[in-house]
Design a protein around this motif. Structure first.
Motif, PDB file in Angstrom:
ATOM      1  N   ALA A  89      10.843  -9.886 -32.192  1.00  6.01           N
ATOM      2  CA  ALA A  89       9.457 -10.207 -31.834  1.00  6.01           C
ATOM      3  C   ALA A  89       8.574 -10.145 -33.084  1.00  6.01           C
ATOM      4  O   ALA A  89       7.653 -10.951 -33.254  1.00  6.01           O
ATOM      5  N   GLY A  90       8.874  -9.212 -33.978  1.00  2.00           N
ATOM      6  CA  GLY A  90       8.153  -9.136 -35.253  1.00  2.00           C
ATOM      7  C   GLY A  90       8.397 -10.380 -36.104  1.00  2.00           C
ATOM      8  O   GLY A  90       7.482 -10.877 -36.764  1.00  2.00           O
ATOM      9  N   HIS A  91       9.610 -10.899 -36.083  1.00  2.00           N
ATOM     10  CA  HIS A  91       9.908 -12.133 -36.815  1.00  2.00           C
ATOM     11  C   HIS A  91       9.092 -13.298 -36.258  1.00  2.00           C
ATOM     12  O   HIS A  91       8.525 -14.092 -37.019  1.00  2.00           O
ATOM     13  N   VAL A  92       9.024 -13.381 -34.928  1.00  5.63           N
ATOM     14  CA  VAL A  92       8.258 -14.460 -34.296  1.00  5.63           C
ATOM     15  C   VAL A  92       6.775 -14.323 -34.626  1.00  5.63           C
ATOM     16  O   VAL A  92       6.105 -15.313 -34.958  1.00  5.63           O
ATOM     17  N   ARG A  93       6.233 -13.102 -34.583  1.00  8.03           N
ATOM     18  CA  ARG A  93       4.819 -12.888 -34.948  1.00  8.03           C
ATOM     19  C   ARG A  93       4.556 -13.341 -36.379  1.00  8.03           C
ATOM     20  O   ARG A  93       3.537 -13.980 -36.674  1.00  8.03           O
ATOM     21  N   PHE A  94       5.473 -13.022 -37.273  1.00 12.55           N
ATOM     22  CA  PHE A  94       5.325 -13.409 -38.672  1.00 12.55           C
ATOM     23  C   PHE A  94       5.331 -14.929 -38.802  1.00 12.55           C
ATOM     24  O   PHE A  94       4.499 -15.507 -39.512  1.00 12.55           O
TER      25      PHE A  94
END
Length: 153
Positions: A89-94
């Motif tokens: 989810a952090g990758h997608v936010r980035f």
């Protein structure tokens, strides 16, 4: 570390066999100001952008979608690791941050484990699969989101 790289290579080999309408990117490092993120695989398709986090664990994998940590149980030994759904989810936010000027892109995060992992994961809103189910998880998306074949540059 070599186990993780080997697992990523097995996933890369699997997704490279997707039809031509899927464009695959592997082992990407994105940097913006003082932040960075490494993404194992991105698959761009007319049906969305799949952001894939690969985990090279075997044994029993247990955890909840919203748990902070998951547990690997192997040979009566237990090890905790950060929830890969949250990691991805952090990758997608980035990616959303980097592409903020773009249209509303459909990102589909997927966590994939080795075939030897017994997944005892409670996830209703996330895709968590073994490698042998990865292509099926991707190909279940059939409604075009993007028009035309993705191209580079």
């Amino acid at each position: 570390m070599w186990k993780g790289k080997y697992s990523e290579r097995l996933v890369r080999n699997k997704i490279q066999k997707l039809p031509e309408e899927y464009v695959v990117f592997n082992n990407l490092l994105f940097e913006d100001n003082e932040h960075s993120t490494q993404i194992d695989h991105i698959v761009v398709s007319p049906y969305g952008v799949f952001v894939i986090e690969t985990k090279g664990y075997k044994g029993w994998i247990s955890g909840g979608e919203n748990s902070e940590y998951w547990t690997q149980t192997i040979y009566k030994s237990k090890h905790q690791f950060y929830n890969p759904i949250k990691q991805n989810a952090g990758h997608v936010r980035f990616l959303r941050h980097l592409l903020k000027g773009s249209a509303n892109i459909l990102f589909i995060p997927i966590v994939v484990f080795n075939n030897s992992a017994a997944l005892k994961v409670h996830a209703n809103n996330s895709i968590v699969v073994n490698r042998h189910n990865l292509k099926r998880a991707i190909r279940q998306y059939k409604t075009p989101f993007l028009i035309g074949k993705p191209s580079i540059g």
